[in-house]
Scaffold this motif. Structure first.
Motif, PDB file in Angstrom:
ATOM      1  N   ALA A   1       0.817  -1.216   0.000  1.00 50.49           N
ATOM      2  CA  ALA A   1       0.000   0.000   0.000  1.00 50.49           C
ATOM      3  C   ALA A   1       0.847   1.260   0.000  1.00 50.49           C
ATOM      4  CB  ALA A   1      -0.940  -0.007   1.213  1.00 50.49           C
ATOM      5  N   SER A   2       2.144   1.121  -0.116  1.00 46.16           N
ATOM      6  CA  SER A   2       3.031   2.274  -0.092  1.00 46.16           C
ATOM      7  C   SER A   2       2.676   3.228  -1.224  1.00 46.16           C
ATOM      8  CB  SER A   2       4.486   1.821  -0.214  1.00 46.16           C
ATOM      9  OG  SER A   2       5.338   2.926  -0.347  1.00 46.16           O
ATOM     10  N   ALA A   3       2.724   4.513  -0.921  1.00 52.58           N
ATOM     11  CA  ALA A   3       2.428   5.504  -1.944  1.00 52.58           C
ATOM     12  C   ALA A   3       3.471   5.492  -3.050  1.00 52.58           C
ATOM     13  CB  ALA A   3       2.340   6.888  -1.307  1.00 52.58           C
ATOM     14  N   HIS A   4       4.689   5.073  -2.699  1.00 54.33           N
ATOM     15  CA  HIS A   4       5.751   4.960  -3.692  1.00 54.33           C
ATOM     16  C   HIS A   4       5.794   3.518  -4.195  1.00 54.33           C
ATOM     17  CE1 HIS A   4       7.120   8.994  -2.567  1.00 54.33           C
ATOM     18  NE2 HIS A   4       6.796   8.620  -1.339  1.00 54.33           N
ATOM     19  N   GLN A   5       6.912   3.145  -4.710  1.00 53.18           N
ATOM     20  CA  GLN A   5       7.035   1.795  -5.265  1.00 53.18           C
ATOM     21  C   GLN A   5       6.761   0.748  -4.181  1.00 53.18           C
ATOM     22  OE1 GLN A   5       7.581   1.080  -8.405  1.00 53.18           O
ATOM     23  NE2 GLN A   5       7.498  -1.121  -8.118  1.00 53.18           N
ATOM     24  N   PRO A   6       5.772  -0.088  -4.355  1.00 49.33           N
ATOM     25  CA  PRO A   6       5.480  -1.097  -3.324  1.00 49.33           C
ATOM     26  C   PRO A   6       6.583  -2.153  -3.264  1.00 49.33           C
ATOM     27  CG  PRO A   6       4.125  -1.461  -5.260  1.00 49.33           C
ATOM     28  CD  PRO A   6       4.847  -0.173  -5.496  1.00 49.33           C
ATOM     29  N   ARG A   7       6.715  -2.724  -2.051  1.00 46.90           N
ATOM     30  CA  ARG A   7       7.701  -3.786  -1.853  1.00 46.90           C
ATOM     31  C   ARG A   7       6.977  -5.120  -1.715  1.00 46.90           C
ATOM     32  NH1 ARG A   7      10.712  -3.994   2.590  1.00 46.90           N
ATOM     33  NH2 ARG A   7       9.232  -2.842   3.855  1.00 46.90           N
TER      34      ARG A   7
END
Length: 1687
Positions: free
Chosen positions: A1026-1032
């Motif tokens: 759910a990260s706003a940047h690149q998800p892990r």
């Protein structure tokens, strides 16, 4: 030889003494003489000849041999004394002197006692020669330890006292050390002898041939014991023979008359027979003897100077006479002697206690001595300002706690409460004292049994202090280290103290872990915390403390341990303490709370008793409560005073007793009430006194004493009251008389000497709140501490003396459950201490202790399922990793790295118990992986800059633009290097391996734990994605890994795991990021392939659960890429694992079902290709395994058919459905034998439920959903299957089947567009109707009983629809159905059939009538003259040919037409059914032809047209025919009425009813009547119905008459022409009747026929009329027969 050696050794000793120069002096003449006499005696003994005298037990024992050594020791020459002592020592050591003979100079003593006393007397004080001192010590040690002699009682005390004096007085360090060591050895040997002789020494004594002397009787021993215990005591201790605790020895009591009993005579080794009573008497003897040693040491711990006890009397005299002026110079020496005396006494006591054996530990006399003397003495030395004394006191206490705690419960409480914990709490105590106390506590806390026992016996005792709780709180405060500046410590001292505090807390937790270790299950089968046990054991062994508590604890071991009871007591105690706390703030609230909790009664008497007994109540609040002017409070006060006993006490002591329990309130009225009640109670208890005339006197005097106390002892009163003033103040109070002045003077002096105050114990108790003072400097702090310590010692001593005779049971805990409430009590301060330690201290040792403590705390919380506590500690660990904290990761230090390692260790060792705490751990591991990216470089797409995301991400990373940024090459190399240095260790191999071990170790977690683990791992994965940047996808990858690891779990556990993982894959597979979704789908594929390889047994459903995420993703994710990938994954599984798939087929077909409705050609074709492969190949090979999903397969194919975008696929899918039907037909046995969730289905019906029904149902759905060509093909296939395999269907299957079939018609009941509905009726319904009739005809036998009525109902529904084609088809099908099967109809079936026709007639007629009436109403006001017609036409043209009225009318007109058509069709149907199709037309044609022939040829042939007919007439009964006639005649009547109403027909025509002429029902009118006439005439001529001829005749006459009459009335030429065929039938059939019948009919018709002649009839009709009239003439004999024949 032995005797010669003795004499020779003795001779040499005497000669050595004589050879000394000092002996040759004159003052030693007596010594020389004694030596010479002894030598002469030896020579005489050696020169004796003859037989050897039998050896005596003690050879050298005569006075003449002892006297020389005695005189030598008394010599003033150090050398002579040393020589003498050396000789004596050797004689004793080698056994040449045993000294058991009696001493002639001192009756009652033995010679050895005299020798020992001689040795001791050699010490004459500090001036004694140092060599002599050493020889004395050596000789005395030999005397005590020698196996050849025995010394007892006073002799033993003398030896110890002499060594003690030498230690204190000697100025030689070697002598001091030797004396001290000798003392220790003596004491140990003495008490060891006592233990061994008490339990087995008798046999040993006999073996060595030693003689032991005992007191004459047990009574004598008890007398000696009483003499030695002549100390003032209120409760004397029980005699040695009266053991406490119900010992078996308690029956050995002395004779009550005081005379020795026979068994109590002097025991002799030769007469003892091993009876327990005799052995016990010997044991008592040794016990009493060695008690003297125990009492020796407490004396030196008292305030008496050791010089006055141990030094000779003359030394004391010299000291007090001559050296007092030199006190200043010698004060240090005196203090030094006192200190050394105290220290050595404490050391010896410590040695005795540490070496105490079972006898010492358990015997009542020893225990009482420890209680009454040792504990009281320790209470003073326990607060000594001398570190050495204080440390020894602590060591003794530690030993008492270890060995004697069962007997010293109340004493231990005093030590803890008043000394140790108070020293820890007070701010003025020195660092040294705190350090030593906490050192002791460290050792105590290392013993698990001791820690648990403290909690159970004190915190769970209503009458004891909360020692454990207070201990933990104090240690927590010390461990937090926030009071270091207040205590004046250096930073280093504060850190050391903090470490010790933490060490204690960790030890406590380790003990809890050790105690509850049996409840712990290590998932890795490794005792990761097993070292705790070893640590505890090692630390306890160093201290001499045993983990099994004490030997004496076995006394209580038989008592059951019920932790529930202790928990209840603890809860009650907490309630009471809270109530007391409330009381001390507001008494009423406290009392009310305790009453509400059931801990206090409601009566005044019970409350008063509570105020007396509870010492923790605030005395001020007690006074306020008692003084309240409320009725109930007064009752309490009265009961409170009444419970005091003042009998026999003087007035002042009674008043002191009264006021020591509370503080007088400040309000005068309250004091007045209290004093008034006191005075009354005092006189009540002392009624015989003559001092007070009344209670008023006592009341006033009490008031005056209170005033006197305040005046004399208040510092605020400057002018103190004198005695005279006090006497003067009390004049006249005794009933207007004075009290004696002497009495008042004694009161004044007593009050002046001691004020009236509360109890000392209350005044002197030091509480933590009162212990903090503002200390200006170190000197003031020390002064304040000295004052506090003195007060502390006073309080402790008073309390110790108070409990010295008390008995309190001590329970040794055994149950594991005690740890739960202990940890519940302590977890908060423990967490605070560890959190503060990790937060504000960077010391590695502190951090290590804090982490170890948290680790242990987590273990305990896990073991006992304490979720709140567990989560709190795990969250604390997670917070200090800095991985989830708000601080920058660049601040990470070694302690944070260690915290990470600890968190990983907790996860590895306690995984079975972590529950929701897995969330924090897995969050940290997730962030740790992100931090590890810094090791070799940073993937900047994972970096959010310097600001953390709301849920994930780590602060402190630089912002970079490139995809991969090696360290040192980025925009900020310094910052990157700093980050790498901070978190470099997180990437170490050990950390990486430990993290991996958590996931690989998931296989060892139990069923519940692994579900929690997986659930929170999925939650963390969602946060990553759910990260706003690149998800892990770190956690997602780990989910896949643990799925592989745990795949071998039992299905019950794996189902619960997959329930969580599958739901997670559902969400991840629908992620908006295609990379994430692709990874999820590919992972699912891999897991599925792996799992499918394992196969599945029948009737299991786990494959279905496992493959469900594919279905969910296909349903929710609209991305073509993902959907295509899902299809390809499933196709791969089908192609490679088809043989192993069981319940998973359902999910596979569900996925293809979703794909079937897609608009993407690639997806649809790929899905259909795989589906076709399954149906054509896989089903062929593994049909039995796919039966459970057969319905899903058919449903999937149906969905392909219904996708209008791909018609070719639709047609092919229908073909596959037809192929599925072949599987069902070919393999019915497989369907019958398959049992799953349809166990309630009969085996015979399983073929239908699992096979035929799904196929036919889906085909019906196809028919209802698809376009014309597809549904037509589906309809064809459905009925083709019925016709092909219907012979295998059961009767009740047909019922269900036709419910499906009839759904085709139900579709039209829904409101749709008119054009679609019309098309449907015209095509599909029409086709279905004919197909239904064909199937019914083919399978009439099974269907007639079940479905005939339903089919008729459906046909009836079709007939009444507003669709001409469907209505015509309905009637045609009805006709065909009856014609084809009529021969098989039973009368009941015919009855139903006729009823159906009647209903249809009535329904259509009724509908037509209602429509007609509605139109009549609408048009009745319209005058259709020429002008109105023109205006109507103009209105129509203006509205484009339509209006609101005309639009509605057009619909009604269409309905009317359809109803007319239906009527005609029904009439024709009845005609065809009764007479077979075309029969009536042929008859009409024949009639017309016959009429023409008659006209041309004038020849007529009579015949019966009913011969050879194929209709159903012969199968119909008269009732059935009459019913049909009713239908026909009703239809005829309606049509005739309509045709007769010319005005309404005109109105309809003008209203827009289509047609060139006015509407009419001529065909209905004629055809219905024609059919009726045919039936009637057929019945009239049928001889089988001869019984019905009268009815038929009546009907026929009536019908024909009315018909002819109606015809005559017609005015329209065209109307009359329509009746031509009808009249031909009527006349022709009448002509064929027999003469009798004809005669009747002709007479009835004749007038009408005559009227007909006026019309212009066609030639054929005229020809028939001609024949009719000729026949009339013949029948009625009007003309001749020949004439008629000619005519």
């Amino acid at each position: 030889l032995y005797q010669e050696m003795q004499h020779m050794f003795l001779s040499r000793a005497l000669e050595k003494i004589l050879s000394d120069k000092e002996v040759k002096r004159s003052q030693h003449s007596q010594l020389r003489k004694a030596c010479q006499v002894a030598l002469d005696e030896i020579k005489i003994e050696l020169e004796k000849d003859g037989s050897v005298v039998p050896p005596r037990a003690n050879y050298i024992e005569a006075d003449k041999y002892v006297l020389p050594f005695e005189l030598a020791c008394q010599s003033k020459s150090p050398r002579v004394v040393s020589t003498s002592l050396d000789c004596l020592q050797k004689l004793i050591a080698y056994g040449h002197i045993t000294g058991n003979a009696s001493d002639s100079s001192a009756p009652g003593k033995r010679l050895i006692d005299r020798l020992v006393e001689t040795i001791c007397n050699c010490f004459q004080g500090p001036q004694t020669d140092e060599g002599v001192q050493l020889q004395i010590v050596k000789a005395l040690l030999t005397a005590v330890t020698s196996p050849h002699i025995e010394i007892h009682e006073g002799t033993v005390l003398l030896t110890v006292r002499t060594c003690y004096n030498i230690y204190l007085a000697s100025r030689n360090l070697i002598n001091q050390t030797t004396a001290k060591a000798t003392l220790t050895q003596m004491v140990n040997v003495i008490f060891t002898h006592m233990e061994t002789q008490a339990f087995g020494g008798l046999t040993s004594c006999v073996d060595h041939g030693r003689s032991v002397h005992y007191p004459s009787s047990v009574q004598a021993i008890e007398a000696q014991e009483k003499d030695r215990q002549c100390l003032p005591q209120q409760n004397p201790s029980p005699s040695p023979g009266q053991m406490s605790g119900g010992s078996p020895r308690s029956d050995c009591t002395p004779d009550p008359n005081g005379t020795p009993s026979p068994a109590a005579s002097t025991p002799d080794l030769n007469t003892i027979n091993g009876q327990p009573e005799e052995l016990y008497k010997i044991f008592i003897y040794y016990t009493v003897e060695y008690l003297h040693l125990l009492w020796l040491f407490p004396m030196c711990l008292s305030s008496i100077s050791p010089l006055s006890i141990f030094f000779p009397l003359f030394l004391s005299t010299v000291f007090f006479t001559f050296l007092r002026p030199l006190s200043c110079a010698l004060s240090c020496a005196l203090r030094s002697h006192e200190l050394r005396s105290k220290v050595v006494s404490l050391q010896l006591l410590l040695s005795v206690l540490q070496g105490a054996g079972p006898v010492f530990r358990t015997h009542e006399m020893f225990v009482n001595a420890i209680k009454q003397y040792l504990c009281v003495a320790l209470s003073k030395n326990g607060v000594s300002s001398v570190p050495e004394v204080f440390e020894l006191s602590l060591a003794i206490f530690l030993t008492l706690l270890s060995h004697f705690k069962v007997h010293l419960k109340m004493q231990i409480e005093v030590f803890f409460r008043e000394i140790f914990l108070t020293i820890l709490e007070t701010s003025s105590s020195s660092f040294e004292h705190k350090w030593m106390v906490i050192q002791t506590l460290t050792r105590i806390c290392a013993n698990a049994q001791c820690v648990v026992d403290i909690y159970v016996n004190y915190d769970c005792d209503l009458n004891a202090a909360n020692i454990f709780e207070r201990l933990v709180n104090d240690l927590s405060k010390i461990a937090m280290g926030r009071s270091g500046q207040e205590l004046g410590m250096t930073p280093l001292q504060e850190l050391s103290l903090r470490k010790k505090g933490l060490e204690c807390l960790v030890s406590i937790l380790k003990c809890m872990v050790e105690w509850s270790r049996d409840m712990y299950v290590n998932p890795n089968l490794q005792a990761n915390l097993g070292e705790y046990n070893e640590l505890c054991v090692s630390s306890c062994e160093q201290l001499g403390v045993s983990l099994d508590s004490t030997v004496s604890s076995s006394v209580q071991s038989s008592q059951p341990d019920h932790p529930e009871q202790y928990e209840v007591i603890k809860q009650q105690k907490d309630v009471i303490e809270h109530g007391i706390e409330l009381f001390n703030k507001k008494p009423k609230r406290g009392v009310q709370y305790l009453q509400d909790q059931g801990m206090l009664g409601t009566t005044a008497e019970e409350i008063a008793q509570f105020l007396h007994q509870e010492e923790r109540l605030d005395t001020t609040q007690v006074g306020e409560y008692l003084g309240e002017n409320i009725r109930f409070n007064k009752e309490v006060m009265y009961n409170y005073v009444d419970q005091l006993d003042f009998c026999g006490r003087d007035f002042v002591s009674a008043l002191r007793s009264f006021l020591e329990g509370f503080r007088l309130p400040g309000e005068a009225q309250k004091i007045d009430r209290l004093m008034e009640k006191f005075a009354a109670r005092y006189l009540e208890c002392n009624q015989g006194q003559g001092e007070f005339a009344s209670a008023d006197t006592a009341y006033v005097l009490a008031f005056s004493i209170i005033m006197l106390t305040t005046d004399l002892h208040s510092p605020q009163v400057k002018n103190k009251m004198t005695k005279e003033q006090y006497i003067r103040m009390n004049r006249g109070i005794n009933d207007s008389k004075d009290l004696p002045e002497e009495y008042l003077s004694s009161i004044y002096h007593e009050i002046a000497g001691k004020k009236i105050a509360m109890k000392d114990s209350k005044e002197h108790t030091i509480t933590p709140k009162a212990s903090k003072h503002s200390v200006a400097n170190e000197k003031q702090r020390r002064l304040l501490y000295d004052v506090e310590m003195e007060q502390m010692a006073k309080t402790a001593k008073a309390l110790m003396e108070a409990v010295s005779h008390a008995q309190a049971p001590f329970f040794s805990a055994t149950h594991l459950e005690h740890v739960r409430p202990m940890f519940k009590l302590a977890w908060t301060p423990l967490l605070a201490a560890f959190s503060v330690g990790l937060q504000d201290c960077d010391d590695q040792e502190v951090a290590s202790l804090c982490l170890e403590g948290i680790r242990c705390a987590v273990r305990i919380a896990c073991i006992f399922s304490m979720q709140l506590e567990r989560d709190a500690y795990v969250q604390a660990l997670a917070r200090f990793t800095l991985l989830t904290a708000s601080s920058s990761i660049t601040e990470m230090k070694q302690k944070n790295i260690d915290t990470i390692k600890t968190l990983i260790t907790v996860a590895h060792t306690d995984g079975n118990y972590l529950g929701n705490s897995w969330h924090e751990i897995l969050r940290c591991i997730s962030q740790l992986e992100l931090a590890q990216l810094i090791g070799t470089g940073v993937k900047t797409r994972y970096i959010s800059g310097m600001v953390r995301d709301s849920q994930a991400g780590i602060k402190g990373f630089p912002i970079g633009g490139e995809e991969f940024m090696p360290l040192g090459l980025g925009p900020d190399r310094r910052q990157m290097a700093h980050i790498q240095e901070s978190v470099g260790e997180t990437s170490s191999q050990s950390v990486v391996v430990a993290v991996d071990r958590i996931f690989t170790g998931s296989t060892k977690l139990d069923g519940n734990a692994v579900v929690d683990f997986v659930r929170w791992l999925c939650a963390v994965s969602m946060d990553e994605l759910a990260s706003a940047h690149q998800p892990r996808m770190f956690s997602l990858q780990k989910i896949v890994e643990i799925s592989y690891y745990n795949m071998n779990r039992i299905r019950l556990q794996w189902s619960r795991i997959w329930q969580v993982i599958g739901d997670h894959f559902n969400k991840v597979g629908c992620n908006h990021n295609e990379d994430v979704a692709i990874f999820a789908v590919d992972s699912l594929r891999q897991l599925s392939m792996k799992f499918l390889e394992k196969g599945e047994l029948a009737n299991f459903r786990f494959q279905k659960d496992f493959l469900r995420p594919f279905e969910h993703i296909m349903k929710k994710n609209r991305s073509p890429t993902i959907r295509d990938m899902v299809i390809r994954c499933v196709a791969q599984m089908v192609n490679s694992q088809a043989a192993n798939i069981r319940s998973g087929w359902k999910n596979i077909f569900s996925v293809f079902h979703q794909a079937a409705s897609d608009q993407d050609k690639t997806i649809v074709e790929l899905a259909f290709q795989t589906t076709g492969h399954i149906v054509m190949v896989t089903f062929q090979q593994h049909f039995a395994a796919a039966i459970d999903s057969f319905q899903d397969a058919v449903k999937c194919l149906s969905e392909f058919v219904c996708n209008a975008a791909f018609p070719d696929t639709s047609m092919e899918a229908i073909r596959l459905i037809r192929h599925c039907a072949k599987y069902v037909a070919d393999r019915p046995q497989a369907l019958r034998e398959y049992t799953s969730d349809d166990m309630n289905v009969a085996p015979g019906d399983r073929v239908w439920v699992r096979g035929w029904f799904p196929i036919l149902f889906e085909l019906s759905c196809i028919i209802n959903r698809c376009k014309l060509d597809i549904r037509t093909r589906g309809l064809t296939v459905m009925f083709e299957i019925m016709k092909s395999y219907g012979h295998t269907f059961e009767k009740h299957w047909w019922h269900d089947l036709f419910r499906i079939v009839f759904r085709i018609f139900h579709n039209m009941k829904l409101p749709e567009q008119q054009t679609e509905k019309h098309e449907w009726m015209t095509t599909t319904c029409n086709h279905a109707l004919y197909a239904i009739c064909d199937v019914f005809t083919q399978f009439y036998e099974p269907l007639s009983e079940v479905l005939l009525a339903d089919i008729f109902t459906q046909l009836q529904w079709c007939v009444i629809q507003d669709n001409e084609q469907l209505a015509r088809s309905g009637t045609n099908c009805l006709e065909n159905l009856v014609i084809l099967n009529g021969e098989k109809f039973s009368p009941e079936v015919w009855n139903v059939t006729c009823s159906c026709m009647l209903d249809i007639f009535q329904t259509t007629n009724g509908a037509f009538s209602s429509h007609w009436l509605y139109l009549s109403v609408c048009l009745q006001d319209v005058d259709f003259d020429t002008q109105s017609q023109n205006s109507y036409d103009r209105a129509l043209s203006e509205r484009g040919g339509q209006s609101q009225i005309s639009t509605a009318n057009q619909k009604l007109f269409a309905g009317l037409l359809i109803k007319c058509v239906v009527q005609l069709e029904l009439i024709q149907t009845i005609d065809n059914i009764v007479f077979y199709p075309a029969t009536s037309k042929k008859e009409d044609a024949d009639n017309m032809a016959a009429a023409q022939r008659d006209a041309l040829e004038e020849a007529a042939e009579e015949g019966d047209p009913g011969q050879g007919e194929q209709g159903m007439y012969r199968h119909l009964s008269s009732q059935h025919l009459f019913k049909l006639l009713d239908c026909l005649l009703e239809s005829h009547t309606f049509a005739r009425d309509f045709n007769s109403n010319n005005e309404q027909r005109t109105a309809l025509w003008r209203a827009g009813f289509k047609g060139k002429s006015k509407p009419n029902l001529l065909k209905q009118e004629t055809s219905s009547l024609a059919c009726s006439l045919r039936i009637l005439f057929r019945m009239y001529c049928d001889r089988q119905l001869q019984d019905s001829w009268p009815d038929v005749q009546t009907r026929l006459l009536l019908v024909c008459s009315e018909a002819l009459s109606y015809f005559i009335s017609l005015t329209s030429e065209s109307h009359r022409e329509a009746w031509t065929s009808l009249l031909l039938v009527l006349l022709s059939r009448t002509l064929r009747l027999t003469d009798d019948k004809f005669k009747l009919h002709a007479s009835c018709y004749y007038p009408h026929l005559c009227e007909m002649m006026q019309f212009d009839l066609i030639p054929e009709l005229r020809a028939v009329l001609r024949r009719f009239f000729l026949r009339i003439g013949s029948v009625f004999h009007i003309t001749e027969q020949t004439r008629i024949s000619k005519c």
